[in-house]
Design an enzyme around this catalytic site. Structure first.
Site, PDB file in Angstrom:
ATOM      1  N   CYS A 123      -1.382  -6.604  11.515  1.00  0.00           N
ATOM      2  CA  CYS A 123      -2.572  -6.023  12.146  1.00  0.00           C
ATOM      3  C   CYS A 123      -2.213  -4.867  13.067  1.00  0.00           C
ATOM      4  CB  CYS A 123      -3.308  -7.095  12.947  1.00  0.00           C
ATOM      5  SG  CYS A 123      -3.549  -8.641  12.047  1.00  0.00           S
ATOM      6  N   GLY A 128     -10.532   3.211  15.509  1.00  0.00           N
ATOM      7  CA  GLY A 128     -10.281   4.574  15.984  1.00  0.00           C
ATOM      8  C   GLY A 128      -8.831   5.015  15.875  1.00  0.00           C
ATOM      9  N   ILE A 156      -7.843  -5.179   7.687  1.00  0.00           N
ATOM     10  CA  ILE A 156      -6.677  -6.058   7.701  1.00  0.00           C
ATOM     11  C   ILE A 156      -6.631  -6.903   6.424  1.00  0.00           C
ATOM     12  CG2 ILE A 156      -5.441  -7.858   8.962  1.00  0.00           C
ATOM     13  CD1 ILE A 156      -5.562  -4.977  10.291  1.00  0.00           C
ATOM     14  N   GLN A 279       2.150  15.157 -31.372  1.00  0.00           N
ATOM     15  CA  GLN A 279       3.221  15.542 -30.439  1.00  0.00           C
ATOM     16  C   GLN A 279       2.702  15.719 -29.004  1.00  0.00           C
ATOM     17  OE1 GLN A 279       5.387  19.354 -30.838  1.00  0.00           O
ATOM     18  NE2 GLN A 279       7.220  18.109 -31.056  1.00  0.00           N
ATOM     19  N   GLN A 337      -6.109   7.520 -19.990  1.00  0.00           N
ATOM     20  CA  GLN A 337      -6.548   8.635 -20.836  1.00  0.00           C
ATOM     21  C   GLN A 337      -6.122   8.414 -22.291  1.00  0.00           C
ATOM     22  OE1 GLN A 337      -8.450  11.046 -19.774  1.00  0.00           O
ATOM     23  NE2 GLN A 337      -8.406  12.457 -21.501  1.00  0.00           N
ATOM     24  N   GLU A 364      -0.354   1.691   4.595  1.00  0.00           N
ATOM     25  CA  GLU A 364       1.008   1.639   5.160  1.00  0.00           C
ATOM     26  C   GLU A 364       1.494   3.071   5.435  1.00  0.00           C
ATOM     27  OE1 GLU A 364       3.717  -1.318   3.849  1.00  0.00           O
ATOM     28  OE2 GLU A 364       2.139  -2.821   3.649  1.00  0.00           O
ATOM     29  N   ARG A 376       9.049  16.496   9.603  1.00  0.00           N
ATOM     30  CA  ARG A 376       9.617  16.469  10.966  1.00  0.00           C
ATOM     31  C   ARG A 376      11.132  16.369  10.914  1.00  0.00           C
ATOM     32  NH1 ARG A 376       5.429  12.336  13.621  1.00  0.00           N
ATOM     33  NH2 ARG A 376       3.832  13.829  14.229  1.00  0.00           N
TER      34      ARG A 376
HETATM   35  C1  LIG Z   1      -7.497  -1.818   1.278  1.00  0.00           C
HETATM   36  C2  LIG Z   1      -6.809  -1.503   2.568  1.00  0.00           C
HETATM   37  C3  LIG Z   1      -5.963  -2.446   3.134  1.00  0.00           C
HETATM   38  C4  LIG Z   1      -5.340  -2.174   4.354  1.00  0.00           C
HETATM   39  N1  LIG Z   1      -4.541  -3.149   4.915  1.00  0.00           N
HETATM   40  C5  LIG Z   1      -4.063  -2.948   6.166  1.00  0.00           C
HETATM   41  C6  LIG Z   1      -3.382  -4.011   6.836  1.00  0.00           C
HETATM   42  O1  LIG Z   1      -3.159  -5.093   6.285  1.00  0.00           O
HETATM   43  N2  LIG Z   1      -2.972  -3.810   8.107  1.00  0.00           N
HETATM   44  C7  LIG Z   1      -3.184  -2.629   8.765  1.00  0.00           C
HETATM   45  O2  LIG Z   1      -2.788  -2.514   9.914  1.00  0.00           O
HETATM   46  N3  LIG Z   1      -3.843  -1.600   8.150  1.00  0.00           N
HETATM   47  C8  LIG Z   1      -4.279  -1.736   6.881  1.00  0.00           C
HETATM   48  N4  LIG Z   1      -4.959  -0.722   6.248  1.00  0.00           N
HETATM   49  C9  LIG Z   1      -5.222   0.512   6.977  1.00  0.00           C
HETATM   50  C10 LIG Z   1      -4.461   1.717   6.456  1.00  0.00           C
HETATM   51  O3  LIG Z   1      -3.103   1.621   6.798  1.00  0.00           O
HETATM   52  C11 LIG Z   1      -5.157   2.975   7.016  1.00  0.00           C
HETATM   53  O4  LIG Z   1      -6.389   3.092   6.336  1.00  0.00           O
HETATM   54  C12 LIG Z   1      -4.332   4.230   6.862  1.00  0.00           C
HETATM   55  O5  LIG Z   1      -3.182   4.184   7.692  1.00  0.00           O
HETATM   56  C13 LIG Z   1      -5.124   5.496   7.194  1.00  0.00           C
HETATM   57  O6  LIG Z   1      -5.827   5.371   8.389  1.00  0.00           O
HETATM   58  P1  LIG Z   1      -7.397   5.760   8.410  1.00  0.00           P
HETATM   59  O7  LIG Z   1      -8.053   5.019   7.314  1.00  0.00           O
HETATM   60  O8  LIG Z   1      -7.896   5.539   9.787  1.00  0.00           O
HETATM   61  O9  LIG Z   1      -7.448   7.299   8.028  1.00  0.00           O
HETATM   62  P2  LIG Z   1      -7.277   8.522   9.041  1.00  0.00           P
HETATM   63  O10 LIG Z   1      -6.080   8.343   9.867  1.00  0.00           O
HETATM   64  O11 LIG Z   1      -8.571   8.762   9.732  1.00  0.00           O
HETATM   65  O12 LIG Z   1      -6.996   9.722   8.022  1.00  0.00           O
HETATM   66  C14 LIG Z   1      -8.030  10.425   7.317  1.00  0.00           C
HETATM   67  C15 LIG Z   1      -7.348  11.492   6.461  1.00  0.00           C
HETATM   68  O13 LIG Z   1      -6.715  12.452   7.320  1.00  0.00           O
HETATM   69  C16 LIG Z   1      -5.333  12.543   7.014  1.00  0.00           C
HETATM   70  N5  LIG Z   1      -4.602  12.778   8.249  1.00  0.00           N
HETATM   71  C17 LIG Z   1      -4.685  12.102   9.432  1.00  0.00           C
HETATM   72  N6  LIG Z   1      -3.871  12.622  10.330  1.00  0.00           N
HETATM   73  C18 LIG Z   1      -3.221  13.642   9.736  1.00  0.00           C
HETATM   74  C19 LIG Z   1      -2.227  14.588  10.152  1.00  0.00           C
HETATM   75  N7  LIG Z   1      -1.705  14.568  11.378  1.00  0.00           N
HETATM   76  N8  LIG Z   1      -1.795  15.509   9.253  1.00  0.00           N
HETATM   77  C20 LIG Z   1      -2.294  15.519   7.996  1.00  0.00           C
HETATM   78  N9  LIG Z   1      -3.222  14.663   7.543  1.00  0.00           N
HETATM   79  C21 LIG Z   1      -3.676  13.736   8.404  1.00  0.00           C
HETATM   80  C22 LIG Z   1      -4.990  11.208   6.370  1.00  0.00           C
HETATM   81  O14 LIG Z   1      -3.828  11.307   5.559  1.00  0.00           O
HETATM   82  C23 LIG Z   1      -6.242  10.938   5.585  1.00  0.00           C
HETATM   83  O15 LIG Z   1      -6.199  11.644   4.366  1.00  0.00           O
HETATM   84  C24 LIG Z   1      -5.551  -0.940   5.007  1.00  0.00           C
HETATM   85  C25 LIG Z   1      -6.392   0.006   4.409  1.00  0.00           C
HETATM   86  C26 LIG Z   1      -7.025  -0.259   3.211  1.00  0.00           C
HETATM   87  C27 LIG Z   1      -7.927   0.785   2.616  1.00  0.00           C
END
Ligand SMILES: Cc1cc2nc3c(=O)[nH]c(=O)nc-3n(C[C@H](O)[C@H](O)[C@H](O)COP(=O)(O)OP(=O)(O)OC[C@H]3O[C@@H](n4cnc5c(N)ncnc54)[C@H](O)[C@@H]3O)c2cc1C
Length: 388
Positions: A123, A128, A156, A279, A337, A364, A376
């Site tokens: 978790c 946010g 989660i 092909q 496809q 992840e 970086r």
């Molecule tokens: C099915 C599912 C299961 C999940 N399971 C878990 C879990 O078990 N535990 C857990 O802790 N989390 C879990 N997650 C959360 C997941 O890790 C997050 O959704 C992910 O890290 C992205 O965060 P966000 O959704 O808030 O997107 P945001 O961070 O809001 O990102 C939105 C978009 O902006 C891009 N972005 C953001 N910042 C930057 C930057 N600095 N530079 C370039 N691009 C950027 C992102 O790549 C993305 O394309 C899960 C998510 C899903 C969908």
């Protein structure tokens, strides 16, 4: 340098394949269709050792390397990427307690997690704070021998159906950043915890995904994993291996999709010939196989780096996760496809593989964040050695 799997790894692969073909593959479509979280099958996986693959043997795990683990996970994912992915998240959370917990904490929790008797959620994400996870707001305040935790976690995996939460919360000031975060083990039914609805997702239907709210949740201070302030580093160490695991789930799904496409090319005839005679399609299949093998080598290199304690392991895990999850999604898409209209129909598993693999590019750490990690490092000194 030896690229061959060892005798042991071949035996693990055979055992995992036999398990996956018997206990997972025949049911994967039903789990997907009916949104079933196959807890019983995960208990069976526990009997095989698959719920504590890289957890030390002394704590009930298999004590395997990440490379060994990847060989096993690929087979499980070929049957059901979604279930295999949850198994890996559980393995990651279990490893975090086993690696950074106190002796008492390890012995209280790890053997029952490694056996599959208990399931764990990881978790970190909050409504946010996703990519910017170090900005998390869930707060843990010390109160005598306890911490009192308030906040919420988003997306989660397994939430509502797991027994243990491995949860990151802020123990420092609001502006303490990544240094003000600690990791806790929390019983999933602790007073003050409530779960949101099972999110309606595009794929990964064999595991629930829920929001978690924590309201004055009291946990003993002894349930903190590692020192106060070390939680973010622990969470990131978990994710190095986690990212390889997720990438491996993509490998398994892509391998299965590719083999189906190959067989279909022999079976399906158009213009008086099997698809295999065209092909353009042969070249498509060749590119799919090439990209899959490249992705697998990157995952195994990342695993080797983690196993050998290489200081560039994080970089290589991020590169492998980015490359493999993108390449394997494309392989699965091309396999769909190659099936033409049938690929789009639920009776065939291609669309399930595609839906399941899509999220591996997001969680992840999104693949944009993987690029950020790589960039970086590349812009630091010492880059030549890091990527040679
Ligand atoms: C099915 C599912 C299961 C999940 N399971 C878990 C879990 O078990 N535990 C857990 O802790 N989390 C879990 N997650 C959360 C997941 O890790 C997050 O959704 C992910 O890290 C992205 O965060 P966000 O959704 O808030 O997107 P945001 O961070 O809001 O990102 C939105 C978009 O902006 C891009 N972005 C953001 N910042 C930057 C930057 N600095 N530079 C370039 N691009 C950027 C992102 O790549 C993305 O394309 C899960 C998510 C899903 C969908």
């Amino acid at each position: 340098m030896d690229f061959n799997l060892t005798e042991d790894q071949l035996a693990f692969r055979e055992a995992a394949r036999a398990f996956a073909e018997k206990a997972m593959a025949p049911h994967a479509a039903t789990w997907d269709e009916e949104h079933i979280f196959p807890v019983d099958v995960m208990r069976e996986a526990g009997e095989m050792g698959f719920m504590g693959m890289y957890t030390p043997e002394a704590l009930g795990g298999m004590g395997l390397s990440r490379l060994d683990t990847s060989v096993i996970v690929e087979e499980l994912a070929a049957a059901c990427p979604s279930t295999a992915a949850f198994i890996t998240i559980h393995n990651m959370a279990t490893w975090m307690i086993a690696s950074f917990g106190s002796d008492a904490l390890k012995h209280e929790f790890v053997p029952r997690l490694a056996s599959g008797e208990w399931l764990a959620s990881y978790c970190l994400t909050e409504p946010g704070a996703g990519s910017d996870a170090a900005n998390l707001r869930t707060k843990a305040v010390r109160d005598g021998d306890n911490y009192v935790i308030n906040g919420s976690k988003m997306f989660i995996s397994g939430a509502g159906s797991t027994d243990i939460l491995v949860l990151m919360a802020r123990t420092g000031d609001a502006d303490s950043g990544s240094k003000g975060i600690s990791t806790f083990v929390i019983p999933a039914d602790a007073d003050g915890i409530s779960y949101g609805k099972n999110e309606e997702k595009m794929g990964w239907h064999s595991q629930p995904t829920r929001m978690i709210s924590l309201e004055n949740v009291r946990v003993p201070a002894s349930y903190r994993v590692g020192e106060e302030g070390d939680g973010f580093a622990i969470a990131m160490k978990g994710l190095d291996g986690g990212r390889l695991n997720i990438a491996t789930c993509s490998l398994g799904g892509a391998q299965a999709a590719l083999l189906r496409a190959r067989n279909y090319m022999h079976e399906r005839e158009q213009f008086g010939k099997p698809l295999a005679a065209f092909q353009a399609l042969q070249f498509k299949l060749a590119d799919m196989a090439t990209n899959l093998v490249a992705a697998r080598q990157m995952v195994r290199l990342g695993a080797f780096k983690l196993d050998s304690g290489d200081p560039e392991a994080t970089l290589h895990c991020a590169m492998a996760k980015r490359f493999a999850t993108d390449a394997c999604f494309d392989v699965a898409n091309e396999a769909l496809q190659l099936h033409g209209g049938y690929g789009y129909i639920r009776e065939y598993p291609l669309e399930r593989y595609l839906r399941d693999l899509r999220v591996h590019q997001i969680l992840e750490g999104t693949n944009e964040i993987m690029r950020l990690i790589v960039a970086r490092r590349l812009l630091d000194d010492g880059v030549a050695e890091a990527i040679q």
